[in-house]
Design an enzyme around this catalytic site. Structure first.
Site: not given
Ligand code: PEP
Ligand code: MG
Length: 917
Positions: A352, A895, A111, A482, A875, A100, A808, A30, A109
């Site tokens: 703001r 990537y 004053m 999963h 990955c 203020r 990876s 402010k 939260g």
């Molecule tokens: C990982 O372990 O990051 C992975 C991509 O393999 P998973 O999740 O299938 O074990």
């Protein structure tokens, strides 16, 4: 030694103003913005800001002012008085101020505001004399007693706004006044006397008549509110840390309650719900600030302002519009402002950055950078360049465009049953079912049937039911369980780890939030927030998904789709790394490619084993007692796998596809209930005992650290042979089609910890691949690489890169093994760890950059020492988490790979990392 500055001046002129918007840490949001507006010569009532450092000192010393602060305050106050030509507490012509709080980030939260400070029994008369407005005088005084009593003295004495409110209602009733504004000066004077009594009753002291004392108590109240329980709680929930404290703003009062040519209001330069560029807001004539938000009187719409009876409002409206446009341009972001009109003159009291929904955020970004309304095509001011526009967005904003969402108003009214992990985004509404098979059967019978699969956890056997369901709700498991991984892959709504779910599979009931639900009862899930609601909340479908995934031509004309497309284009032209996808089916691969995926970074082959009859072939393999029978079982799988790969290669024509060899422990493929084991024995023509014994044999104490990953193919090389044949066989076949597909297969060996493991399997892969390539006379080339999922692999990456042609990073397992937290069981203690701040966030959701990230960096560095330019990617689930993606850019990965529906989010995050540099 130069003294520390604690009190800053702003207003009157640019020369006298001592701060600007870059000083938020010291002046609070402010204070910094008031100074910034004063620097821009906007009409800001002048004032002082006492710094957050003074608050830090006060908190640290248990209530002492920093040395010199009082002296500086006195001197700055004198400057303010001199410039205004008024004095605080002067019985003839008093200076009135507001007090203020204001931290660096806006924070409910703490004053609230105290207005009209400086009024006393004597000075109120001087004020009336000066303004010639008796009604305003008493109105201001009674408001001051109310606010001072409530916010300054309330925390210690229990005095509340309500205590005053009942007296106001009583006097309105007594004089038959419908509105507050109907009360006369005389009646307000009477009310002031009553208020003073209310104050004295609770505080046990008369209302203070010394303005210096009033100011001192107010400053202490603001400082004290920083450490209040509700402010602490707010900071904890919103993960706000590292701030010094709150600043205190002491600002010269302007009065919106001086009759029909005065008023006050709040406004937004753009709509924070829909994103529409038209300013919106509310105001009240003859009122002070808190009336607009307090809901005592119903405020009017900003658009009505020019139509007020008094002609001053036309000009005030025009001035406000002009200032709002200037502010938006100046801050390069839509603003939320507070203003007051005092006898026709407009004053700005606050500005703001405005709050907004994801949709509004995307609309603001694209419209402010293109200068065009995406809904009407109308022109508007161009305020941002494309890089600036991208930087205003978050992954969550884009996500809101991709998933069905609840109707905002309806969700607000929904009954919350519980909140758990937001594992798969979007909204889902359906009838409860407890078995995957029942979900499948219900949808098979009636394709319009909407069900929510509710389970303790899910397993690969449940995928059919998960697919059929609108959403999945589990009581255990974390962000990489999963259920979470599979649901995210499909862009399906999923909430995990709802520990207070009491599921009774036998009775087909679940207790949630104190209510018992039966199979068939309706619930609604918000997978983006993790909230479970009672009953059915209406949803809206995403036009982006209709256009991108379903290819609906009409959806491509939808402005929401066009906005998505614009952000994606800008993201691509700014990012420096590739974005791939984790996909295991031709359908998912196609969807991911439409979302902009530039290849597959992880194809988990095991997911292919559950479809149709395939599970029986893998079960036959598991029961087989010698190599010959194992090979014969695998031969049945080979043709299915090869077909899958052909489909995936076609979908990814011209792009690389990384296929991982079988990874999960074999026990995941066998049934665990007696009934299912009997079925298995019957179907495979073996005694039940053989099945139960084998299932028992497969039992492991720590399956995630057991016989899985490359270890499986080392024990059963025929698995690796079959999968290589399927991958390379498919590649050679599609490469030879009339309409030749360009294939770039990358065979990935999971969970290696030593170079020897990789060498063992690489040899098998190459021998078999070469044989097929030679046999088919194909020119297919391929790579053999590995996942880095075990800390030892990261540490010995230089050795591993002698064999591996790419890395990876499987950061799901790498996180599990670096912390030693089971990815499936973290849900049991994670809430405690987050609550006690032992972990800043779920490390399976946001990459732990210090620990796990260090291993990633070491892996990249050492790998490239051996093999310069080694292709490295990620990955694990972190590949779709914006902050983790930004880390990956910095770590030099080539990537990131994430589930199809996260691809646009990863593209944006990669662009933001590149822009930030
Ligand atoms: C990982 O372990 O990051 C992975 C991509 O393999 P998973 O999740 O299938 O074990
Ligand atoms: Mg793994």
């Amino acid at each position: 030694m130069a003294q520390k500055k604690y009190v800053y001046f702003y207003g009157v002129s640019k020369e006298l103003t001592e701060g600007d918007s870059s000083m938020k840490a010291i002046l609070g949001g402010k204070g910094a913005n008031l100074a910034e507006m004063a620097n821009a010569n906007l009409p800001v009532p002048p004032g002082l800001t006492i710094s957050t450092e003074a608050c830090a000192y006060y908190s640290k010393t248990g209530g002492k002012y920093a040395p010199e602060m009082e002296k500086q305050l006195k001197a700055q106050l004198k400057k303010l008085e001199d410039n205004m030509g008024k004095k605080l507490g002067d019985p003839k012509d008093p200076l009135l101020v507001s007090v203020r709080s204001g931290a660096a980030v806006s924070m409910p939260g703490m004053m609230d505001t105290v207005l009209n400070l400086g009024l006393t029994d004597k000075s109120v008369l001087g004020f009336i004399e000066q303004t010639g407005n008796e009604r305003t005088g008493w109105d201001c005084y009674r408001r001051f007693i109310d606010m001072f009593g409530d916010v300054v003295m309330g925390p210690y004495t229990g005095l509340t706004h309500h205590d005053f409110e009942v007296e106001l209602e009583a006097i309105k009733k007594k004089y038959k006044a419908a509105e507050d504004t109907d009360l006369t000066a005389e009646q307000l004077k009477e009310l002031t006397e009553v208020y003073k009594k209310v104050y004295q009753n609770k505080v046990k002291k008369p209302f203070p008549q010394d303005p210096v004392e009033q100011l001192d108590l107010s400053i202490r109240a603001v400082f004290g509110s920083w450490g209040s329980e509700r402010a602490e709680k707010y900071r904890q929930i919103n993960k706000i840390s590292g701030l010094l404290g709150t600043a205190v703003n002491v600002q010269v009062m302007v009065f919106g309650n001086m009759g029909s040519q005065s008023g006050t209001g709040v406004a937004f330069t753009r709509d924070g719900g829909t994103g529409h560029s038209k300013p919106m807001g509310e105001y009240l004539v003859d009122a002070q600030g808190e009336d607009v938000v307090a809901g005592i009187r119903t405020p009017k719409h900003l658009d009505d302002m020019p139509n007020e009876e008094s002609p001053i409002w036309k000009k005030a409206y025009a001035d406000l519009q002009k200032i709002m446009a200037r502010l938006e341009k100046h801050y390069k972001y839509p603003q939320d402002v507070e203003f007051t009109v005092q006898e026709g003159k407009l004053f700005m009291l606050q500005t703001r950055n405005a709050k907004r929904t994801g949709l509004a955020g995307v609309r603001w970004a694209v419209e402010m950078a293109t200068g065009m309304d995406f809904f009407t095509g109308e022109k508007q001011a161009k305020i941002l360049n494309q890089k600036e526009a991208l930087m205003t967005l978050s992954g969550d904003d884009l996500e809101q465009l991709l998933f069905p969402i609840f109707d905002i108003a309806a969700e607000k009214k929904g009954k919350v049953l519980t909140t758990a992990l937001p594992a798969g985004p979007g909204a889902a509404v359906g009838k409860i079912v407890f078995e995957a098979a029942e979900a499948e059967a219900a949808v098979a019978k009636n394709p319009d049937e909407k069900v929510i699969l509710v389970r303790h956890e899910t397993s690969p056997e449940d995928v059919g039911g998960m697919w059929a369901a609108q959403g999945v709700l589990t009581s255990t498991g974390g962000m990489t369980s999963h259920a979470a991984v599979v649901a995210r892959g499909w862009g399906k709504c999923c909430i995990c780890g709802a520990g207070d779910l009491k599921i009774d599979y036998a009775k087909k009931t679940v207790g949630i939030g104190g209510k018992l639900y039966k199979q068939g009862d309706w619930i609604s899930l918000n997978g983006s927030t993790g909230i479970v609601y009672d009953g059915q909340i209406p949803t809206q479908v995403s036009p982006v998904v209709s256009a991108v995934v379903d290819g609906k031509a009409s959806a491509k004309n939808d402005p929401i789709y066009k906005m998505y497309e614009q952000v994606s284009k800008w993201s691509d032209s700014n990012r420096t790394i590739n974005v791939r996808t984790n996909a295991d089916t031709p359908k998912d691969s196609k969807a991911a490619r439409s979302f902009g995926a530039e290849g597959i970074g992880l194809c988990r082959t095991e997911h292919m084993f559950f479809e149709g009859d395939r599970i029986w072939a893998i079960r036959e393999f598991i029961l087989a007692e010698d190599e010959i029978s194992r090979k014969s079982a695998l031969a049945k799988l080979l043709k299915h796998q090869q077909k899958d790969f052909e489909g995936i290669f076609k979908a990814m024509d011209g792009l690389p596809v990384t296929v991982r060899l079988l990874d999960p422990p074999l026990h995941e493929f066998v049934p665990h209930t007696k009934k299912d084991q009997q079925e298995m024995a019957k179907r495979l023509g073996v005694p039940l005992k053989k099945v139960t014994e084998r299932v028992q044999e497969l039992h492991e104490f720590n399956p995630m650290l057991g016989h899985r990953g490359c270890r499986l193919s080392i024990t059963f090389p025929e698995l690796c042979v079959m999968q290589t044949k399927a991958i390379i066989g498919a590649a050679c076949k599609v490469a030879k089609l009339k309409k030749a597909v360009k294939v770039l297969p990358e065979i990935m060996i999971p969970l290696i910890g030593t170079k020897a493991e990789l060498d063992f399997l690489e040899k098998i892969v190459r021998e078999n691949a070469e044989e097929i390539i030679a046999k088919t006379g194909s020119k297919v080339t391929y790579l053999v690489g590995t996942m880095i999922e075990i800390p030892r692999a990261a540490l010995t990456a230089d050795e591993i890169a002698e064999t591996a042609e790419f890395f990876s990073f499987g950061t799901n397992d790498l996180t599990q093994m670096t912390f030693g937290y089971s990815r499936d069981d973290i849900g049991t203690f994670l809430p405690d760890y987050l609550g006690e701040k032992i972990l800043p966030s779920d490390p399976f959701q946001h990459l732990d950059q210090t620990g796990v990230g260090q291993l990633v960096k070491i892996g990249v560095e050492r790998g490239r020492e051996t093999r310069p330019g080694l292709k490295c990617g990620i990955c694990g689930e972190h590949g779709g988490d914006p902050e983790s993606v930004k880390f990956c850019v910095k770590a030099g990965l080539n990537y990131v790979s994430c589930s199809p529906y996260r691809v646009p989010i990863a593209r944006l995050a990669a662009a933001q990392a590149a822009i930030k540099g």
